[in-house]
Design a protein around this motif. Structure first.
Motif, short mmCIF file in Angstrom:
data_model
loop_
_atom_site.label_atom_id
_atom_site.label_comp_id
_atom_site.label_asym_id
_atom_site.label_seq_id
_atom_site.Cartn_x
_atom_site.Cartn_y
_atom_site.Cartn_z
N LEU A 180 6.44 3.46 -7.60
CA LEU A 180 7.25 2.81 -6.57
C LEU A 180 8.72 3.23 -6.67
O LEU A 180 9.38 3.44 -5.65
CB LEU A 180 7.12 1.29 -6.70
N GLU A 181 9.22 3.36 -7.89
CA GLU A 181 10.62 3.78 -8.07
C GLU A 181 10.84 5.19 -7.55
O GLU A 181 11.87 5.48 -6.93
CB GLU A 181 11.00 3.68 -9.55
N LYS A 184 10.88 5.12 -3.75
CA LYS A 184 12.10 4.52 -3.22
C LYS A 184 13.33 5.39 -3.46
O LYS A 184 14.37 5.17 -2.84
CB LYS A 184 12.30 3.14 -3.85
N ALA A 190 10.68 6.02 1.25
CA ALA A 190 10.94 4.59 1.12
C ALA A 190 10.76 3.89 2.46
O ALA A 190 10.23 2.76 2.54
CB ALA A 190 12.34 4.35 0.58
N GLU A 191 11.17 4.55 3.55
CA GLU A 191 11.01 3.96 4.88
C GLU A 191 9.53 3.86 5.25
O GLU A 191 9.09 2.85 5.83
CB GLU A 191 11.75 4.81 5.91
N LEU A 193 7.07 3.54 3.13
CA LEU A 193 6.54 2.47 2.28
C LEU A 193 6.84 1.10 2.90
O LEU A 193 5.95 0.23 2.98
CB LEU A 193 7.15 2.56 0.89
N LYS A 194 8.07 0.91 3.36
CA LYS A 194 8.49 -0.36 3.94
C LYS A 194 7.68 -0.68 5.21
O LYS A 194 7.23 -1.82 5.40
CB LYS A 194 9.98 -0.30 4.26
N PRO A 204 2.39 -3.36 -2.24
CA PRO A 204 3.11 -2.16 -2.66
C PRO A 204 2.21 -1.01 -3.10
O PRO A 204 2.46 0.15 -2.72
CB PRO A 204 3.98 -2.67 -3.83
N ALA A 208 1.83 2.48 -1.27
CA ALA A 208 2.17 3.70 -2.01
C ALA A 208 1.02 4.70 -1.94
O ALA A 208 1.24 5.91 -1.80
CB ALA A 208 2.50 3.36 -3.45
#
Length: 314
Positions: A180-181, A184, A190-191, A193-194, A204, A208
């Motif tokens: 996840l890090e 992001k 990251a977008e 994922l969101k 999450p 992912a």
């Protein structure tokens, strides 16, 4: 040159743990090198000397990754075939003999039939896929140990297994955080994922998994996402026979994640819950109902990514 005939020169590489066998389609040229950095450099030079622009590989459980990365970095179009594709192509051509040299020529012939080549793989997703695979392997080990512990009666064995399970649980959490890090750390990933996490039942790790395993999401037409995942129904009709619709193929790992999301979504999301509750009245069995919810979820994932807007419950 004949009209409509491609001028692209094609080669095939049979990838082994220690060795690479290469063949140029329509030629007797063959090469055998070690599957190490020096060997891959020699392979690239050999291919360039023969004006090859497209190279076919067979997926071999990870041994092909370094070869693909080096070939794409050198400017080659790379096609990665699933083993079943190559076997079926050999059956179509009625080829029964098998050796590494023959396999390389067969892969080259199969690659020559490919009409379109996918875009080069994103090196960020290659790294993330390896991390995610490690997470999945540790999760599977932990699940097997938990099941085994139900039958353990010896205290010393139970104590040792408990220690191992705690270590695996810590490693699992660490790998999840690292995946996840790393996602992001890149604004575009990251977008994605969101947006995926706005879907019902998608947490999450599921999000992912879709970011990493299904980068095509957001660029497909209606029905393609379900087909790619392996939850699209196909006909089984011939002549007077009318059979049940069935699913086949697809990407197994993201399908497992969407299955988990579907179980949650059909209980918690009002729209999907109502949809799932209507299906038993139509004679649909429980497993088919879950697959139907999975199909709606993956199509919704493609929709939110194509629009760039989070999911809004109906």
């Amino acid at each position: 040159m004949e009209q409509g005939k491609s001028s692209t020169r094609v080669a095939g590489v049979d990838v082994g743990k220690r060795r690479l066998d290469a063949a140029v389609h329509g030629s007797e040229d063959r090469l055998e090198v070690a599957n190490i950095e020096e060997g891959r450099e020699a392979l690239i030079g050999w291919l360039k000397a023969r004006s090859v622009s497209r190279v076919g590989l067979e997926a071999t459980g990870g041994y092909e990754r370094a070869v693909r990365t080096d070939l794409e970095a050198a400017g080659f179009e790379v096609v990665v075939h699933q083993p079943l594709e190559v076997r079926l192509f050999a059956r179509l051509k009625r080829l029964k003999a098998k050796s590494d040299r023959i396999d390389a020529a067969l892969i080259a012939a199969a690659t020559a039939q490919v009409d379109a080549v996918k875009a080069a793989q994103d090196p960020r997703l290659t790294r993330l896929a390896e991390r995610l695979t490690a997470y999945e392997q540790v999760s599977d080990q932990l699940a097997r140990l938990k099941a085994f512990m139900e039958h353990v009666t010896l205290k010393d064995v139970a104590r040792d297994l408990t220690i191992q399970m705690r270590a695996l649980a810590r490693l699992k959490a660490k790998l999840a955080r690292s995946v996840l890090e790393e996602i992001k750390a890149h604004a575009d990933l990251a977008e994605r994922l969101k947006l995926l996490m706005s879907l019902p039942g998608v947490g999450p790790i599921v999000a992912a998994g879709l970011v990493v395993r299904m980068p095509e999401l957001g660029a497909m037409t209606r029905g393609q996402a379900a087909s790619l995942l392996g939850v699209a129904p196909f006909d089984r009709d011939s002549g007077q026979f009318r059979g049940q619709r069935f699913i086949t193929g697809g990407r197994n790992r993201p399908r497992r994640l969407i299955y988990i999301a579907a179980l949650s979504a059909k209980r918690c999301d009002p729209g999907l819950k109502a949809f799932a509750e209507r299906l038993p009245d139509k004679g649909k069995p429980p497993k088919l109902i879950v697959v139907a919810v999975m199909r709606k979820l993956i199509e919704a994932a493609n929709l939110v990514l194509s629009r760039g807007q989070p999911w809004t419950p109906a």
